[in-house]
Motif scaffolding. Structure first.
Motif, PDB file in Angstrom:
ATOM      1  N   LEU A 504       0.964  -1.294  -0.004  1.00  0.00           N
ATOM      2  CA  LEU A 504      -0.144  -0.208   0.037  1.00  0.00           C
ATOM      3  C   LEU A 504       0.930   1.281  -0.140  1.00  0.00           C
ATOM      4  CD1 LEU A 504      -2.910  -1.165   2.573  1.00  0.00           C
ATOM      5  CD2 LEU A 504      -2.981  -0.524   0.356  1.00  0.00           C
ATOM      6  N   LEU A 505       1.821   1.387   0.727  1.00  0.00           N
ATOM      7  CA  LEU A 505       2.909   2.395   0.786  1.00  0.00           C
ATOM      8  C   LEU A 505       3.458   2.740  -0.488  1.00  0.00           C
ATOM      9  CD1 LEU A 505       4.560   1.702   4.372  1.00  0.00           C
ATOM     10  CD2 LEU A 505       3.002   3.707   3.680  1.00  0.00           C
ATOM     11  N   GLN A 518      10.645  -1.758  -4.838  1.00  0.00           N
ATOM     12  CA  GLN A 518      10.272  -3.120  -5.073  1.00  0.00           C
ATOM     13  C   GLN A 518      11.344  -3.990  -5.380  1.00  0.00           C
ATOM     14  OE1 GLN A 518       7.610  -3.070  -8.884  1.00  0.00           O
ATOM     15  NE2 GLN A 518       6.841  -0.936  -8.164  1.00  0.00           N
ATOM     16  N   ILE A 519      12.403  -3.552  -5.862  1.00  0.00           N
ATOM     17  CA  ILE A 519      13.715  -4.521  -5.718  1.00  0.00           C
ATOM     18  C   ILE A 519      14.246  -4.902  -4.448  1.00  0.00           C
ATOM     19  CG2 ILE A 519      15.879  -4.907  -6.833  1.00  0.00           C
ATOM     20  CD1 ILE A 519      15.029  -3.316  -9.308  1.00  0.00           C
ATOM     21  N   PHE A 586       0.902  -8.406  -3.748  1.00  0.00           N
ATOM     22  CA  PHE A 586      -0.166  -7.526  -3.294  1.00  0.00           C
ATOM     23  C   PHE A 586      -0.004  -6.065  -4.272  1.00  0.00           C
ATOM     24  CE2 PHE A 586      -0.016  -9.317   1.103  1.00  0.00           C
ATOM     25  CZ  PHE A 586      -1.141 -10.191   0.778  1.00  0.00           C
ATOM     26  N   TYR A 587       0.978  -5.761  -4.508  1.00  0.00           N
ATOM     27  CA  TYR A 587       1.428  -4.608  -5.291  1.00  0.00           C
ATOM     28  C   TYR A 587       0.743  -4.843  -6.724  1.00  0.00           C
ATOM     29  CZ  TYR A 587       3.589  -0.838  -7.693  1.00  0.00           C
ATOM     30  OH  TYR A 587       3.503   0.487  -8.503  1.00  0.00           O
ATOM     31  N   VAL A 615     -11.247   0.744   0.458  1.00  0.00           N
ATOM     32  CA  VAL A 615     -11.571   0.771  -1.276  1.00  0.00           C
ATOM     33  C   VAL A 615     -10.280  -0.425  -1.668  1.00  0.00           C
ATOM     34  CG1 VAL A 615     -11.405   1.727  -3.370  1.00  0.00           C
ATOM     35  CG2 VAL A 615     -12.313   2.984  -1.227  1.00  0.00           C
ATOM     36  N   LYS A 616      -9.177  -0.259  -1.633  1.00  0.00           N
ATOM     37  CA  LYS A 616      -8.147  -0.944  -2.143  1.00  0.00           C
ATOM     38  C   LYS A 616      -8.013  -2.355  -1.517  1.00  0.00           C
ATOM     39  CE  LYS A 616      -4.845   2.710  -3.367  1.00  0.00           C
ATOM     40  NZ  LYS A 616      -3.172   3.422  -3.002  1.00  0.00           N
ATOM     41  N   VAL A 617      -7.985  -2.623  -0.255  1.00  0.00           N
ATOM     42  CA  VAL A 617      -7.843  -3.809   0.370  1.00  0.00           C
ATOM     43  C   VAL A 617      -9.031  -4.780   0.062  1.00  0.00           C
ATOM     44  CG1 VAL A 617      -7.635  -5.125   2.713  1.00  0.00           C
ATOM     45  CG2 VAL A 617      -6.446  -3.194   2.172  1.00  0.00           C
ATOM     46  N   PRO A 618     -10.241  -4.289   0.147  1.00  0.00           N
ATOM     47  CA  PRO A 618     -11.344  -5.118  -0.110  1.00  0.00           C
ATOM     48  C   PRO A 618     -11.129  -5.560  -1.486  1.00  0.00           C
ATOM     49  CG  PRO A 618     -12.165  -3.208   1.118  1.00  0.00           C
ATOM     50  CD  PRO A 618     -10.809  -2.796   0.620  1.00  0.00           C
ATOM     51  N   MET A 619     -10.780  -4.588  -2.581  1.00  0.00           N
ATOM     52  CA  MET A 619     -10.651  -4.943  -3.949  1.00  0.00           C
ATOM     53  C   MET A 619      -9.772  -6.022  -4.356  1.00  0.00           C
ATOM     54  SD  MET A 619     -12.317  -1.570  -6.043  1.00  0.00           S
ATOM     55  CE  MET A 619     -12.504  -2.499  -7.283  1.00  0.00           C
ATOM     56  N   ILE A 620      -8.809  -6.250  -3.484  1.00  0.00           N
ATOM     57  CA  ILE A 620      -7.878  -7.151  -3.626  1.00  0.00           C
ATOM     58  C   ILE A 620      -7.979  -8.552  -2.716  1.00  0.00           C
ATOM     59  CG2 ILE A 620      -6.125  -5.628  -4.754  1.00  0.00           C
ATOM     60  CD1 ILE A 620      -4.498  -6.089  -1.985  1.00  0.00           C
TER      61      ILE A 620
END
Length: 703
Positions: A504-505, A518-519, A586-587, A615-620
């Motif tokens: 999320l961050l 990410q790396i 997750f990303y 919004v984001k967490v429920p959609m994934i």
């Protein structure tokens, strides 16, 4: 005439009927060549588009306009292409010309990302295009784009299903609901259509038909109103159909939608002219079964709404606006441009040009083929000052993909090719998974017995379920499951929660250097598990580790190998290795969250934290559930980290985890029957755990 051509023709006749009462100007088509700029060199224009036929259109223009050279570049369709254009405008390297959905124009114009085309194209739009279409590109008293096509909503219906259940083609929304009830009563597996969300442009078009106007300008400011009575009426109507099971909740623009429509699970499709271009590819088995009719209305008065559509724009910063306007004029009003565009299409075009002359070139006149009762003019209720929300590019406007040969023989050949490619996988899977499982099951039924106080050799005897009984009665084996249960309580929330927070961050609007993080987060997973355990074993060892030295200096007496502390050391090793890996998963899931949903949350006043959690967490959720499943299954098979920590932690026995118990029984106790039985019990526990996690996850997703 082939069925494919017939379906397309039906769609266009219906669309033309929807526009029959629109006012169109009588001006002739243009097509004059542009003059040279004066230095003898042609003006070079860059042109970005994701629409099919755009390249051929540019090439045809170059052949007949020596004073202007158009350089075409194919860009992604949908939000990705819009983002690419936005970045180009901000970076000062935007193209001279681009295509854009009507739905994106208000945002782009209000942000100052478009050149004002009023001086060069204002009169063209006024003379060559219907008044209702003009309202899509004239915003705030200025012309920001030139229309290309129009997309009135219409009704596609399954003629065979309507006939089977004795349903007449509805002309009002009340009749549409009655048709839905009758069809659903005849077959509970059938619904009237898909309406599970995923395309706000369709809902906006239906609200438009009912008289709503979501966007507009007032006193040089944008006005947004999506809660007016007309919108509430439309929302309540469709909520009722969904609640009663008369409409499918399958989201639009997905595999589920395509499957339901292709297999006859829905009786109608609410779409636009461009929808017909997708029928031969996506629903080939329903060839000849679809009919087309005007969109049902609320009071019986013919009316419809707009669903999508494409326009030509000049992004901010272009140095050649006049030459760009000349190209746009030619591509939107000259029949030669339409002829060039159609030359690239593999299937008949279902696009309906906004200009009448272009429409005639795209689809020459032919005898009416709609039933007489469906040849009804359905005008747009009224113009609007801004279009519906952004939508994904329709299939007919995407670059055409090569079409594979049809026929049963070709399909059989494709199936054989698929089977051939799958042979190596199944061969390897059988060799390293299936056969070892059967061998373990066979070994679990026997045990080794020695004679002569161990000096007379061993004999394999049949034990039946004796090994399973011994394993289930072994306190060390049962205690190992308790250790793993406590480990899971500590590890799973820490690792999954940490991975989700990091994702999320990185996905947040304030994140910088995303690729670097990410790396960086993923690197620990690239270290083999055994090496990772050795690294941490070094960092845990007093006298060798700088970590323990710092803790001692701070007065913190922490023994990483102590009786109570050792499990935390194991949890830390596993979390360090797997958090970055699951963060990437997750990303990736967060990237699939529609940007329109996030924009809507922002408009509603949702902050970054609330948007992330609600919004984001429920959609994934599907991604989270799958990660939990794999994490649980992997956790109960834990071996390398506790095995190495056990070398220094005397309080951790050699049978601390189930896999360590199995390893000890097989390679130190040489009791292969007990080890095999314990392995099968562990596999059974893993299967039951997977079942429970999946069930709970499905309930969470359904909520």
């Amino acid at each position: 005439m082939s069925c494919t051509h017939r379906t397309t023709r039906l769609a266009l006749v219906a669309s033309a009927a929807s526009l029959a009462l629109l006012t169109t100007a009588c001006g002739g088509g243009s097509g004059s060549d542009a003059s040279d700029p004066g230095d003898g060199k042609p003006v070079t224009l860059t042109f970005w588009s994701a629409t099919a036929g755009a390249k051929e259109t540019a090439e045809a223009f170059n052949k007949t306009h020596p004073g202007i050279k158009v350089k075409f570049s194919l860009v992604p369709a949908g939000p990705e292409g819009v983002t690419k254009l936005s970045n180009a405008v901000k970076g000062g390297n935007a193209p001279d010309i681009a295509t854009m959905d009507y739905s994106a124009l208000p945002e782009y114009a209000s942000e100052g990302n478009l050149e004002d085309l009023t001086p060069s194209s204002g009169e063209l739009v006024k003379k060559e295009f219907p008044e209702a279409v003009q309202s899509l590109v004239n915003l705030g008293g200025s012309t920001w784009a030139v229309p290309f096509d129009v997309t009135p909503i219409q009704l596609y219906y399954r003629k065979d299903l309507f006939k089977k259940y004795g349903v007449e083609v509805p002309t009002t929304w009340a009749e549409y609901r009655k048709a839905a009830e009758k069809i659903h009563q005849g077959d509970p597996d059938l619904t009237i259509t898909n309406f599970g969300g995923g395309d706000p442009a369709l809902l906006s078009g239906l609200a438009w038909q009912a008289g709503a106007q979501w966007y507009g300008t007032k006193d040089d400011a944008w006005k947004v109103n999506i809660d007016e009575p007309a919108s509430q009426k439309v929302a309540a109507y469709w909520d009722g159909l969904l609640k009663d099971g008369l409409a499918s909740k399958t989201p639009l623009w997905g595999e589920g939608e395509t499957k339901e429509r292709a297999t006859g699970k829905v009786a109608t499709i609410i779409g636009a002219a461009w929808s017909a271009g997708n029928f031969p590819v996506s629903y080939p088995d329903s060839k000849g079964k679809w009919g087309i009719a005007p969109l049902p209305t609320w009071d019986g008065t013919p009316s419809t709404g707009m669903y999508g559509g494409t326009s030509y724009i000049v992004p901010k910063g272009s140095k050649h606006t006049e030459a760009a306007a000349e190209f746009i004029k030619w591509v939107t009003t000259d029949p030669k441009a339409m002829t060039a565009r159609l030359s690239s299409l593999k299937t008949p075009s279902s696009a309906l040009p906004a200009n009448e002359g272009m429409r005639a070139a795209a689809h020459p006149p032919s005898p009416p083929i709609l039933p007489k009762e469906h040849q009804v003019a359905a005008p747009l209720t009224r113009p609007v000052t801004a279009p519906p929300p952004r939508r994904a590019a329709p299939p007919s406007e995407r670059p055409a993909a090569p079409k594979s040969p049809g026929g049963p023989g070709a399909r059989r050949g494709q199936r054989r090719a698929v089977a051939l490619f799958m042979v190596p996988f199944f061969a390897l899977f059988t060799a390293v998974t299936v056969l070892p499982m059967f061998y373990a099951a066979w070994m679990s039924l026997f045990r080794e017995e020695s004679s002569g106080l161990g000096f007379g050799g061993t004999e394999r005897v049949f034990a039946g379920f004796g090994n399973f009984t011994e394993a289930l009665g072994n306190e060390a084996f049962l205690r190992s499951f308790g250790h793993i249960a406590f480990y899971c309580v500590l590890y799973i929330p820490a690792m999954v929660g940490g991975a989700l927070i990091l994702a999320l961050l990185v996905d947040s609007a304030m994140a910088r250097a995303r690729r670097f993080f990410q790396i960086a987060y993923f690197l620990p997973h690239a270290v083999p598990g055994l090496i990772a355990s050795l690294i941490w074993l070094y960092l845990y060892t007093p006298g060798l580790s700088p970590v323990t030295d710092v803790l001692d200096a701070l007065g913190a007496n922490w023994n990483f190998f102590g009786q109570d502390e050792a499990i935390y050391s194991v949890v830390n090793i596993s979390a360090w290795q797997w958090t970055g890996y699951n963060m990437i998963i997750f990303y990736a899931g967060l990237q699939a969250v529609p940007r329109e949903v996030l924009e809507a949350a922002t408009v509603d006043g949702s902050g970054a934290l609330r948007t992330a959690l609600q919004v984001k967490v429920p959609m994934i959720r599907p991604t989270v559930v799958l990660t939990l499943l794999f994490t649980c299954v992997g956790a109960i098979q834990l071996f390398d980290a506790p095995k190495l920590v056990q070398l220094r932690a005397n309080t951790m026995g050699e049978d601390w985890s189930p896999t360590m118990f199995i390893y000890t029984a097989a390679f130190k106790g040489h009791d292969y029957g007990l080890a095999a039985a314990s392995s099968l019990i562990l596999a059974l526990v893993a299967g039951l755990l997977s079942f429970v996690v999946t069930k709970l996850g499905n309930r969470w997703k359904a909520s």
